[in-house]
Design an enzyme around this catalytic site. Sequence first.
Site, PDB file in Angstrom:
ATOM      1  N   LYS A   1      -7.073 -15.354   5.539  1.00  0.00           N
ATOM      2  CA  LYS A   1      -5.576 -14.832   4.861  1.00  0.00           C
ATOM      3  C   LYS A   1      -5.325 -15.388   3.746  1.00  0.00           C
ATOM      4  O   LYS A   1      -5.924 -16.476   3.247  1.00  0.00           O
ATOM      5  CB  LYS A   1      -4.521 -15.826   5.792  1.00  0.00           C
ATOM      6  CG  LYS A   1      -3.160 -15.680   5.298  1.00  0.00           C
ATOM      7  CD  LYS A   1      -2.184 -16.158   6.371  1.00  0.00           C
ATOM      8  CE  LYS A   1      -2.067 -17.495   6.600  1.00  0.00           C
ATOM      9  NZ  LYS A   1      -0.894 -18.260   7.528  1.00  0.00           N
TER      10      LYS A   1
ATOM     11  N   TYR B   1      -6.132  -1.084   3.335  1.00  0.00           N
ATOM     12  CA  TYR B   1      -7.465  -1.504   3.448  1.00  0.00           C
ATOM     13  C   TYR B   1      -7.746  -2.078   1.510  1.00  0.00           C
ATOM     14  O   TYR B   1      -6.829  -1.722   0.976  1.00  0.00           O
ATOM     15  CB  TYR B   1      -8.624  -0.163   3.464  1.00  0.00           C
ATOM     16  CG  TYR B   1      -8.297   0.917   2.468  1.00  0.00           C
ATOM     17  CD1 TYR B   1      -8.935   1.071   1.135  1.00  0.00           C
ATOM     18  CD2 TYR B   1      -7.421   2.043   2.874  1.00  0.00           C
ATOM     19  CE1 TYR B   1      -8.800   2.062   0.509  1.00  0.00           C
ATOM     20  CE2 TYR B   1      -7.391   3.093   1.991  1.00  0.00           C
ATOM     21  CZ  TYR B   1      -7.921   3.308   0.722  1.00  0.00           C
ATOM     22  OH  TYR B   1      -7.821   4.153   0.019  1.00  0.00           O
TER      23      TYR B   1
ATOM     24  N   SER C   1      -3.862   1.913  -0.405  1.00  0.00           N
ATOM     25  CA  SER C   1      -4.675   0.741  -0.217  1.00  0.00           C
ATOM     26  C   SER C   1      -3.722  -0.272  -1.184  1.00  0.00           C
ATOM     27  O   SER C   1      -2.739  -0.465  -1.386  1.00  0.00           O
ATOM     28  CB  SER C   1      -5.933   0.899  -0.852  1.00  0.00           C
ATOM     29  OG  SER C   1      -5.861   1.160  -2.267  1.00  0.00           O
TER      30      SER C   1
END
Length: 116
Positions: free
Chosen positions: A9, A58, A25
Amino acid sequence: MLIEVFKSKIHRVRVTASDLNYIGSITIDEDLIEAAGLVVGERVYIVNVNNGERFDTYVIKGKKKSGEVCLNGPAARKVQKDDIIIVIAYAQMTPEEAKDFQPKIVFPDEKTNLLT
């Protein structure tokens, strides 16, 4: 059997830009990618602290030490510049692997997005 486990994270980074006309993205400073153990092209989940939006996209590598965090393409509609987001990645592993697994959590400076 495989289970999906919290892997890493980047906690509370500031969105520096959003680019609706890019293919898609999230572009992230290379230092943050490395510190969180992320891989370019990896699926990540984004949580927008300011408005509660949750979505996935992504990773694209941004310039090292730039503090860049840019949402691209349709994701640009879910954030505003200066929103605070959390970037989360999960991994599949066996329950046995998960017992000893330690996720990587990165706490960059919220104003600069740089590691201190």
